[in-house]
Design an enzyme around this catalytic site. Structure first.
Site, mmCIF file in Angstrom:
data_model
loop_
_atom_site.group_PDB
_atom_site.id
_atom_site.type_symbol
_atom_site.label_atom_id
_atom_site.label_comp_id
_atom_site.label_asym_id
_atom_site.label_seq_id
_atom_site.Cartn_x
_atom_site.Cartn_y
_atom_site.Cartn_z
ATOM 1 N N ARG A 1 20.850 -40.224 36.593
ATOM 2 C CA ARG A 1 22.294 -40.699 37.215
ATOM 3 C C ARG A 1 23.043 -39.545 37.184
ATOM 4 N NH1 ARG A 1 25.685 -44.970 34.006
ATOM 5 N NH2 ARG A 1 23.722 -46.899 33.919
ATOM 6 N N ASP B 1 39.723 -49.939 37.461
ATOM 7 C CA ASP B 1 38.590 -49.055 36.547
ATOM 8 C C ASP B 1 38.803 -47.445 36.726
ATOM 9 O OD1 ASP B 1 35.826 -50.499 36.103
ATOM 10 O OD2 ASP B 1 35.875 -48.267 36.467
#
Length: 288
Positions: free
Chosen positions: A53, A154
């Site tokens: 990532r 979030d």
């Protein structure tokens, strides 16, 4: 015979195919930084995930060393790259009406309450959870302004942007009844065939904001009749879990409900919450 690539392109191709080394020291530092910033605990077996990532961020920024990347982050605590760092290391697994046993409980709870019914989806991801909550409330309470509200948050700004757009592939809505599809979504046509968008009257009941659950100063518009914090605590250590649960206490209205994920048990973490149903909690001492 194939002509050789220009030097610049050759260098770029090598950079794209070469695996950049991630030392033990740099991996441990990454784990420390994501814990400090987001409370997320990364175990050793997550090392490949972390590499895959973050290496995308290094490629994007033209960096060839994890040490340079970490130095860049730590040199400026308000660097915009911190958000990209957090976005890269958060996990977003969700679906419409996931853990479906919660929604009839929510519907029954909303039916019995007076005033505006407010729900916080504390880990909204790409929006499937808050929209499932919204559909449930619309089915039970109708669409009158001021009857219900869903606050969706979030820590990952990228997934929150998708949630706020309200656009999904039609095959992602398999768990919805045909009437719900017709009532709450618009089907795309032409180049948008196969896509659906949440209707504007549903969106008018929704608010979205990036929220880090560790940020005690974050503007959270409580109190709420219900809080959904599902499959989030599993990424935190016990101390962080207790800290977050303590923060939820004043954000729940008397008689409010806290919904947890299927693998989470809050009874062992806090005396403030008692189990009321399958992964559903209420306050042990109700405030007047």
């Amino acid at each position: 015979m194939t002509s050789p690539l220009p030097n610049g392109q050759t260098s770029l191709m090598l950079q794209m195919t070469q695996r950049l080394p991630l030392s033990d020291t740099h991996f441990r530092r990454i784990c420390q930084l994501i814990y400090q910033r987001a409370g997320i605990v990364l175990a050793d077996h997550k090392r490949d995930m972390v590499y895959n990532r973050l290496v995308r961020r290094l490629r994007t920024l033209g960096l060839e060393d994890f040490g340079h990347y970490l130095s860049m982050l730590e040199a400026n605590g308000s660097n915009a790259e911190w958000q990209a760092f957090i976005n890269s290391l958060t996990t977003n697994l969700t679906a419409f009406f996931r853990e479906g046993h919660h929604f009839p409980i929510l519907a029954e709870h909303a039916r019995k309450r007076s005033g505006e019914y407010k729900v916080w989806s504390a880990a909204a991801s790409t929006g499937e959870e808050p929209y499932s909550i919204a559909i449930t409330l619309a089915d039970v309470l109708g669409m009158a302004p001021g009857r219900w509200k869903v606050f969706a948050s979030d820590i990952d700004t990228q997934v929150l942007e998708k949630a706020q757009s309200g656009i999904y592939r039609q095959d992602e809505l398999k768990t919805l009844a045909p009437l719900q599809m017709q009532r709450y979504f618009m089907r795309g046509t032409g180049p948008h065939d196969g896509l659906v968008r949440v209707r504007s009257d549903v969106m008018s009941h929704m608010d979205f904001a990036p929220i880090n659950l560790l940020d005690k100063q974050a503007p959270i518009p409580g109190p709420f009749d219900a809080i959904f914090c599902r499959n989030v605590m599993i990424y935190f250590d016990k101390a962080t879990q207790q800290q977050i649960l303590q923060r939820f206490v004043p954000l729940l209205k008397p008689g409010g409900l806290l919904f947890a994920g299927h693998s989470e048990n809050f009874s062992n973490l806090s005396r403030e919450f008692l189990l009321r149903g399958q992964t559903v909690y209420g306050l042990s001492k109700e405030r007047s």
